[in-house]
Design an enzyme around this catalytic site. Structure first.
Site, mmCIF file in Angstrom:
data_model
loop_
_atom_site.group_PDB
_atom_site.id
_atom_site.type_symbol
_atom_site.label_atom_id
_atom_site.label_comp_id
_atom_site.label_asym_id
_atom_site.label_seq_id
_atom_site.Cartn_x
_atom_site.Cartn_y
_atom_site.Cartn_z
ATOM 1 N N GLU A 158 30.389 19.912 -32.635
ATOM 2 C CA GLU A 158 30.004 21.002 -33.329
ATOM 3 C C GLU A 158 30.507 22.329 -32.997
ATOM 4 O O GLU A 158 29.662 23.252 -32.884
ATOM 5 C CB GLU A 158 28.384 21.074 -32.870
ATOM 6 C CG GLU A 158 27.644 19.787 -33.141
ATOM 7 C CD GLU A 158 26.303 19.783 -32.825
ATOM 8 O OE1 GLU A 158 25.720 20.750 -32.213
ATOM 9 O OE2 GLU A 158 25.341 18.816 -33.058
ATOM 10 N N ASN A 199 33.565 15.489 -33.801
ATOM 11 C CA ASN A 199 32.237 15.135 -34.238
ATOM 12 C C ASN A 199 31.294 16.366 -34.628
ATOM 13 O O ASN A 199 31.241 17.541 -33.946
ATOM 14 C CB ASN A 199 31.358 14.723 -33.114
ATOM 15 C CG ASN A 199 30.209 13.743 -33.272
ATOM 16 O OD1 ASN A 199 30.063 13.037 -34.351
ATOM 17 N ND2 ASN A 199 29.131 13.878 -32.696
ATOM 18 N N HIS A 235 22.799 13.146 -39.455
ATOM 19 C CA HIS A 235 21.379 13.481 -39.394
ATOM 20 C C HIS A 235 20.902 13.600 -40.669
ATOM 21 O O HIS A 235 20.934 15.103 -41.181
ATOM 22 C CB HIS A 235 21.360 14.559 -38.417
ATOM 23 C CG HIS A 235 21.479 14.048 -36.957
ATOM 24 N ND1 HIS A 235 21.107 13.012 -36.227
ATOM 25 C CD2 HIS A 235 22.360 14.527 -36.066
ATOM 26 C CE1 HIS A 235 21.357 12.856 -35.040
ATOM 27 N NE2 HIS A 235 22.489 13.837 -34.914
ATOM 28 N N GLU A 265 25.721 9.347 -35.478
ATOM 29 C CA GLU A 265 24.302 9.679 -35.044
ATOM 30 C C GLU A 265 23.111 9.557 -36.150
ATOM 31 O O GLU A 265 22.403 10.282 -36.329
ATOM 32 C CB GLU A 265 24.388 11.065 -34.354
ATOM 33 C CG GLU A 265 25.258 11.552 -33.393
ATOM 34 C CD GLU A 265 25.346 12.876 -32.752
ATOM 35 O OE1 GLU A 265 24.278 13.435 -33.009
ATOM 36 O OE2 GLU A 265 26.040 13.442 -32.201
ATOM 37 N N ASP A 267 20.442 8.960 -38.428
ATOM 38 C CA ASP A 267 19.017 8.863 -38.705
ATOM 39 C C ASP A 267 18.485 9.488 -39.989
ATOM 40 O O ASP A 267 19.220 10.285 -40.596
ATOM 41 C CB ASP A 267 18.172 9.200 -37.400
ATOM 42 C CG ASP A 267 18.529 10.634 -37.071
ATOM 43 O OD1 ASP A 267 18.950 11.453 -37.768
ATOM 44 O OD2 ASP A 267 18.324 11.030 -35.602
HETATM 45 C C1 XIL Z 1 20.226 15.117 -28.713
HETATM 46 C C2 XIL Z 1 19.521 14.028 -27.844
HETATM 47 O O1 XIL Z 1 18.974 13.040 -28.695
HETATM 48 C C3 XIL Z 1 18.371 14.577 -27.138
HETATM 49 O O2 XIL Z 1 17.755 13.498 -26.148
HETATM 50 C C4 XIL Z 1 18.615 15.678 -26.394
HETATM 51 O O3 XIL Z 1 17.333 16.453 -25.787
HETATM 52 C C5 XIL Z 1 19.214 16.744 -27.331
HETATM 53 O O4 XIL Z 1 20.391 16.334 -27.905
HETATM 54 N N1 XIL Z 1 23.754 16.413 -32.278
HETATM 55 C C6 XIL Z 1 24.261 15.893 -30.948
HETATM 56 C C7 XIL Z 1 23.304 14.941 -30.123
HETATM 57 O O5 XIL Z 1 25.397 15.621 -30.957
HETATM 58 O O6 XIL Z 1 24.037 15.118 -28.655
HETATM 59 C C8 XIL Z 1 22.026 15.583 -29.863
HETATM 60 O O7 XIL Z 1 21.450 14.655 -29.034
HETATM 61 C C9 XIL Z 1 21.439 15.491 -31.165
HETATM 62 C C10 XIL Z 1 22.359 16.150 -32.213
#
Ligand code: XIL
Length: 385
Positions: A158, A199, A235, A265, A267
């Protein structure tokens, strides 16, 4: 739509009663993990170490359906480095030894993330040189510990804003934009065989942010900096339907410069639309279908990872403050429509795949078929039939 809903409900009841060939063990030929392997892909889940101990359904679902794990939080710097002199590997070791004992591949998340800088570092009044030394030591120690075990690392997470400018992070402020290439070089020195990823979120389609990530990664590669992959966090939200064509073109441009792609990631949030939950879950499943097809149609896309095993422990509730249901398994780890659509999509690709890996393990093998673009939802077929 009502007929489709009924079909899904019947399907779920059949599975619950064991009447379909839905997998019942890690060896099952019809598990998602087996199908994903047969297409040459990893199918992973983000894992929290404590849940492997405390929740049997969580553990079993992970073993049955996935062939890769990623540490959800355990390897983040703030978690790993409570004080400057301390490395707390308890959580990551637990996840990784579980993975090794059970034949799961391991992704590492994450070496540098603006949101996980420990206070002793951010408030430490260190000089630029001192911060470089601290980060070099951190990356070297963590990557070396899991050399040969963690096959792919999210090195930088990020780093960009939505408009394509670099995020004003602790790393940018103290080191400058070159922190990104240093991080990749330090990680490569610690494990020359690991695949090193950049990422980020909202870079799945063409937009100013993905343009900037593409420009950076292309130029790093052209200069010989060891960057091997791009992670599309994925996401997603039902209220912003994915643009398949734009995502296809975007993925292909990253592949064309020699990068692997992982959906890191995945979802899909359903909140914010005023429809019955059952219908939202069917529409959610269509987003899973699109993302699975997107990955399957590009040889360079070698892993799909959901951010959690099931809805019960998803980070989304904590993040948004609203209830949701973003994953393929529900609060009781029962399969949702998204599961069946993932199953169907993988199974269709396997049937068309001319070359299967002999040992069933993932890896880029043979041709992965190009499959037709997503169609509007049709009635689901029963897995195994
Ligand atoms: C999130 C985790 O899922 C949580 O448990 C934590 O509290 C915060 O981070 N992008 C990312 C991940 O790269 O590391 C994040 O994970 C979600 C967003």
């Amino acid at each position: 739509m009502a007929r489709q809903l009924t079909l899904y409900l019947v399907l779920i009841m059949l599975v619950a009663s064991g009447m379909t060939s839905q997998p019942s063990s890690a060896q099952s030929d019809t598990s998602l993990r087996h199908l994903a392997s047969a297409t040459g892909r990893y199918l992973g889940a983000a894992v929290k170490p404590e849940l492997l101990q405390t929740d049997e359904a969580y553990r079993q679902t992970l073993l049955n359906e996935f062939n890769l794990v990623v540490t959800e939080d355990a390897l983040k710097m703030a978690a790993l480095r409570p004080t400057q002199g301390e490395y707390s590997f308890y959580g990551s070791d637990a996840v990784i030894s579980f993975a090794q004992a059970n034949g799961l591949a391991v992704r590492g998340h994450v070496l540098l993330w603006h949101d996980s800088v420990p206070a002793w570092l951010s408030a430490g009044n260190f000089t630029r040189e001192e911060i470089m030394t601290i980060l070099h030591d951190h990356i070297t120690t963590v990557v070396s510990r899991y050399r040969g075990v963690i096959f792919a690392w999210d090195v930088v997470n990020e780093a960009f804003n939505e408009d394509g400018t670099l995020r004003d992070s602790f790393f940018l402020r103290t080191i400058g934009p070159e922190y990104i290439e240093y991080a990749f070089q330090w990680a490569a020195a610690a494990d020359p065989n690991a695949l090193l990823f950049y990422n980020d979120y909202s870079i799945e389609d063409g937009n100013p942010k993905s343009d900037a990530v593409f420009a950076l990664l292309s130029s790093l590669r052209a200069r010989g900096i060891p960057v091997h992959g791009v992670g599309f966090q994925s996401h997603l939200q039902l209220i912003y339907p994915p643009n398949y064509d734009s995502m296809t073109v975007n993925m292909q441009r990253f592949a064309a410069v020699g990068l692997q792609i992982h959906l890191t990631e995945l979802d899909v949030r359903i909140q914010g639309i005023d429809l019955p939950t059952e219908q939202l879950l069917i529409e959610q499943a269509e987003v899973y279908r699109i993302m699975t097809r997107l990955c399957l149609q590009t040889l360079a896309c070698t892993a799909m990872i959901t951010w959690g095993v099931g809805d019960r422990y998803s980070w989304i509730y904590e993040y948004t403050g609203h209830p949701d249901a973003p994953l393929m398994f529900d609060n009781d780890f029962q399969p949702k429509p998204a599961y069946f659509v993932m199953w169907e999509t993988l199974a269709a690709a396997v049937q068309q795949t001319p070359v299967f890996p002999e040992d069933g393990e993932p890896g880029v093998t043979g041709a992965i078929p190009l499959i037709s673009p997503p169609q509007p939802l049709t009635s689901p077929s029963v897995p195994g039939q």
